[in-house]
Every structure is written in C-alpha cells, then in structure tokens.
Design an enzyme around this catalytic site. Structure first.
Site, short mmCIF file in Angstrom:
data_model
loop_
_atom_site.label_atom_id
_atom_site.label_comp_id
_atom_site.label_asym_id
_atom_site.label_seq_id
_atom_site.Cartn_x
_atom_site.Cartn_y
_atom_site.Cartn_z
N THR A 99 27.75 -12.82 2.98
CA THR A 99 29.24 -12.55 2.91
C THR A 99 29.96 -13.98 2.53
O THR A 99 29.33 -14.93 3.31
CB THR A 99 29.92 -11.88 4.37
OG1 THR A 99 29.12 -10.93 4.72
CG2 THR A 99 31.27 -11.85 3.76
N ASP A 133 32.18 -4.39 6.66
CA ASP A 133 33.57 -4.91 7.21
C ASP A 133 34.35 -5.66 6.26
O ASP A 133 35.54 -5.63 6.31
CB ASP A 133 33.63 -5.45 8.39
CG ASP A 133 33.00 -6.99 8.18
OD1 ASP A 133 31.52 -6.74 7.63
OD2 ASP A 133 33.21 -7.94 8.73
N THR A 151 31.77 -12.57 9.11
CA THR A 151 30.59 -12.33 8.35
C THR A 151 29.80 -11.94 9.46
O THR A 151 29.67 -12.55 10.52
CB THR A 151 30.16 -13.52 7.55
OG1 THR A 151 28.75 -13.39 7.49
CG2 THR A 151 30.11 -14.57 8.72
N GLY A 152 28.87 -10.90 9.23
CA GLY A 152 28.17 -10.36 10.42
C GLY A 152 27.63 -8.84 10.13
O GLY A 152 27.85 -8.35 8.94
#
Lengths: 313, 313
Positions: free
Chosen positions: A177, A208, A228-229
């Site tokens: 991301t 997300d 970011t994840g």
C-alpha cells in the site's frame, strides 16, 4: 513562514535486510525521497495539503516498486484491481474508489469523487464510467506488466491462495500500500492511501485502503492518518478513526494515540501493519508492529528522513 | 433467564403522517412486528444474537415495503444493486458486501463472507462468484419488480438525479435501509444492516450500509449499532464506531453517546438519519434527527413496541 510537514509510506511488513540488496534498498529510498520532495515542495510554496498528499501518492503510484498504480499485483484473473481514498481535514470531505481497473492514478480518481460527485464511495464498472466522464488518464494492461509481479502470480494462480505483496511464504509478508499525510501552512491536514491489493485475490475483495475510517481519515481538530497492513483487521478495528478518537476523546497526543492503536488495540485482534499520522501542530508519527515499513517524512524545520527497517514509534 | 433485547429499523426520513393512509401504516407496523418477533423468538429460546439480527433483517429484506432485498429501488440501469454488512461483538468479526445483484438475501451473503472467507468486504461481480460457491439463494429480476418503485425510477431515469427512497422531492426524503441489533442471553451483541441504495443511482455508488464502522458496528464491551441516513455523511462521520468510542473513551451511556452522535456530531456535517443501538446490559436506543424512523424493539422484560413518527431519543 508557518509550519508544514508531510509523511509518506510504501507499505509495511516483513522486510528483511538479509533479502535486500544495497542496490534495491537504494532504489526504494530514492523513490520515497522523490515522492516526499514532491509533496514537500508544494507545502513549502504555500500549497494545500490535499494537493501535497495527492501528488506524493501519484509519484508512488507511478513507481513500479510499490503495490499501487503501476506496481499493482496481479489478481486471480491476471488483471489489476486498485483501491484508493482521500480525505481533507477542514470540512472532512472524502472520496474513495475500489476495484478500479485501467486508470493510471486511482488517487486522483478518488479526489474527483470527493470534489465532483455527491457521493463518497464508488466501486466497480460504475467508477470507470465516472472516470471517463471526468477525463482521468487511462492505461492499458501492458502498463501494469512487471516480470516480478507476474512470477509472483504464476506461482499461486492455480491455487486458492492469495498473498500479500512480496511474500513467498506466510512468514514473509509485506502489505503493499502507499500513502501520504500532510499539514499545510494554512493549518489544514489531509490523508491519501492507494493500493493494488493482494496477489491472486478473488471475489472483488476490498481491504482498508478505500475505507474511510479504516485506512484513511483526516480532521483538522485531531490528525490525518494513512494505514498499511492486513486490511481485514484494519477494517474491523476502524484503525484510522480510532487514532483520531483517542486524541479527541481521551486527550492523547498523536504519537501516544497511534502507538496505542498499532501496538495494543490492533494486536488484540491479531492485526499487523503500521500507519503514518500528522497533527495540526506538525507532529509526525510512523508506528508499525512489523519488521519494517517503507516510510519517510519532511518538516518545515528542515528534518527530512527516509527509512525502511528499524525502530517504530 | 438472562436478559435479552432486540431493536430493528426500516429506514428514517421525512415520513409524514399526512401522506400515510391508516392501511399503509398498519402494513408497515405489522411488517416491523413480524421481523421483531422472529428475532425475539430466537433470543428467548437462548439463540445467538448474530442469528437474531440476520433473521430479523432477512424478514425485512423479504418485505416489499422496505428498500432492501425484495423492495430494493431501481438503479440508473433499471437493475437492483444491494449492500449489506454484519458484525458480532465477541471477537469483532465482520462481513460486508456491496453492489450485489440477483441474491435474495444480501445479509446472509454478508454473514457467509464473515464466516467462510478470510476477507471482510467483497464487491461487484466477484461477490456473486462467492455467493454461487456458497449456495446463496438466487432470484431473477422479476423478483424485485414493484410498480411503485418502477414509477419512482421512471420519473427521474433520464435525468442526472438520483433520489433517496420514497422522496418525490428533496424536502421529502426517506433513507431506505433496514437493520437490526441484538443482545443474546450469552451476553453477546450483534448488528446487521441492508439496503437497496438510491433510486437511479449511478457509478456503483456505495453508502454506509456496507461500511463497517460507518453503518454497522458491534463490540460486546460497548454496543451494537445499525444506521440509516444520508450514507455519504455517515461514512465521513464514521457514525457507528463513533457511538462505541464515546462509550469506551468518554464513559458515556449508550443513549447519551448515540444522542451526541445523531443530534450533534452528525449535524455538524449536515448529515441526517438515525440509528438503533443496544448495549451488553440490554439498554436500547433509537435516535433520529429526521421526522420519523420505522423502528421497534423487544426486551426480555416483555416490553415490545413498534413506532413510525414521534419523539426520538
């Protein structure tokens, strides 16, 4: 001159120094520095934070190294589906797009949604109609072709597996991301996030990055956040807005609030990743609970840093 | 027997008594009562809140009166695109789907996403592939045909206008959404929301009904929330999670937190609509800032009410 600041990220995850060549590390750092400088220059010249985050993210989208725009991974059908969102902190206007194909800069499309439609969130074929109407730059599928990404997909395409960017196995994940947050000299904050999703992803999955409150949030009274994840956990944790709520409702500082969310609240539901945050005083935070995060920030006091591994807030 | 409770809504907006016939009012009330009783019976028998909210919402989706499932409005192409989401409060698992076509009960599809996939949010054609794989009941376009809805669409289909459910003009809006929240005897809360969107909507627009944090949220430690209103504002306000945050971070009661969000925070950004909320003690709240909201609740102490107009919390 009033204070300004910008922070960017290019994804978090298990980024191991042992797997990185000095040359590759240099490429990442120089791409981060370029995006940072683009945003910083806008802010230094008195420009708006919303322009700074859009242009910084565009620069990362245009770089093949990051999983967003040009560097987007292959989905289960061999195509590229991208998600992005943007929000400004003054009036809290927002725009988001998901499962976008054939558009060079999804972040600019998200901004058009924010500014030129009565809607916030557009997805699928419909959003392409909207993009056409507003003259967004189109690209064909060759634009997204990358040998490394293609090989990633080839390895798993006949399986039910999907994978995060850069991961050859589950222990070695990177959440692909990109994002930016900025404070301008007028005191306005903004946030922007963009992604190419997961390799071999199916079923029109959205993470997300296009969800306001989860991957992106901005409010002048608190902060601007880009995450970011592991997207599913960031949605369930409403991560970006959670940082803002801890600041507003518990009077926490930006860095304490972001630390609490990334190192405690997100871990409770086994989520991993990181975020970048900025507040109206120009404080910057870049916490992550993974091995590393491609990241950087620049402030009006002259500080300018890009990092990959190392200590997280 | 431990406490249990359920609340449902069928949309909020300018529902004027002057425009309603006693017969129509009776139809709405009896449909609400039926959905309420379905959920209540599950809870009374010791069933789970997630089953109660799913089955109550299915009942509302199967009724032509509400803009969800069977009663979904026409989009700009003369089709029906539906959004739904569901969340349980124990582990905070969630499932969401958007721009779904040809599926009888989008809420059950959202539940399948929660339970049978590693993802939270699926959209577009991909989600139909997923629905097929999991044997969700399909229906053809005739199932959704309704003379009243069709005439709504005919009036504006050649324009750039889109409209909320039931509105002939901007002053007379109804936000067509259905939802349920419940507390079961095991102390678990859950929330579910489903919608058919806006008449003549274009560009794959998504409102808050499929956005976890905005239209739907559940956490045993705080509350379960389902919203109905001007979706764009509910996304920007992250409304459902905001109620939870006010309870968790400011120690507000459910009813104070929900009142604050609907009557103050949402109004700051000119959003209108309402929500239903429940907490782990079995308290119920049903605030709205519009003329009315189709709503009802039932508690283990025997209270059971359905309402359309009147006072909001």
């Amino acid at each position: 001159m009033s204070k300004y600041a910008i922070a960017i990220h290019g994804g978090a995850g298990t980024i191991l120094k042992s797997k990185m060549t000095p040359q590759k590390e240099e490429q990442y750092k120089s791409a981060l520095m370029e995006a940072l400088t683009i945003g910083e220059t806008i802010l230094k010249n008195g420009g708006n934070s919303i322009d700074a985050v859009e242009m910084a993210v565009r620069s990362l989208e245009d770089c093949h190294l990051f999983n967003a725009g040009k560097g987007s991974v292959f989905n289960s059908k061999g195509g590229h589906e991208m998600d992005a969102s943007i929000m400004e902190g003054k009036l809290r206007n927002a725009g988001a797009v998901a499962t976008v194909t054939g558009i060079k800069n999804p972040i600019s499309l998200a901004r058009k949604v924010m500014e030129k439609s009565e809607h916030v969130f557009l997805v699928g074929e419909g959003v392409e109609e909207f993009a056409k109407l507003h003259g967004l730059e189109k690209v064909d599928s060759n634009y997204f072709y990358d040998e490394f990404r293609y090989q990633q997909w080839q390895k798993i395409k006949d399986s039910d597996n999907f994978q995060l960017d850069h991961s050859d196995d589950k222990k070695e994940q990177k959440f692909g991301t990109v994002g930016a947050v900025a404070l301008d000299q007028h005191g306005n904050v903004a946030a922007a996030t963009s992604t190419g999703g997961m390799t071999n992803k199916k079923f029109g999955r959205i993470g997300d990055s296009s969800v306001i409150g989860a991957g992106t949030y901005a409010d002048n009274r608190t902060c601007a956040i880009s995450c970011t994840g592991s997207g599913e956990f960031f949605i369930r944790g409403v991560v970006a807005y959670d940082v803002s709520c801890l600041m507003e409702y518990k009077n926490m500082s930006l860095s304490d609030a972001a630390h609490e969310v990334i190192h405690h609240r997100l871990m409770e539901i086994q989520g991993d990743g990181g975020l970048i945050g900025i507040d109206a005083k120009g404080n910057v935070t870049l916490p992550f609970n993974t091995e590393g995060m491609y990241r950087g920030f620049a402030k009006s006091n002259g500080e300018k840093v890009v990092e990959i591994y190392g200590y997280s807030d």
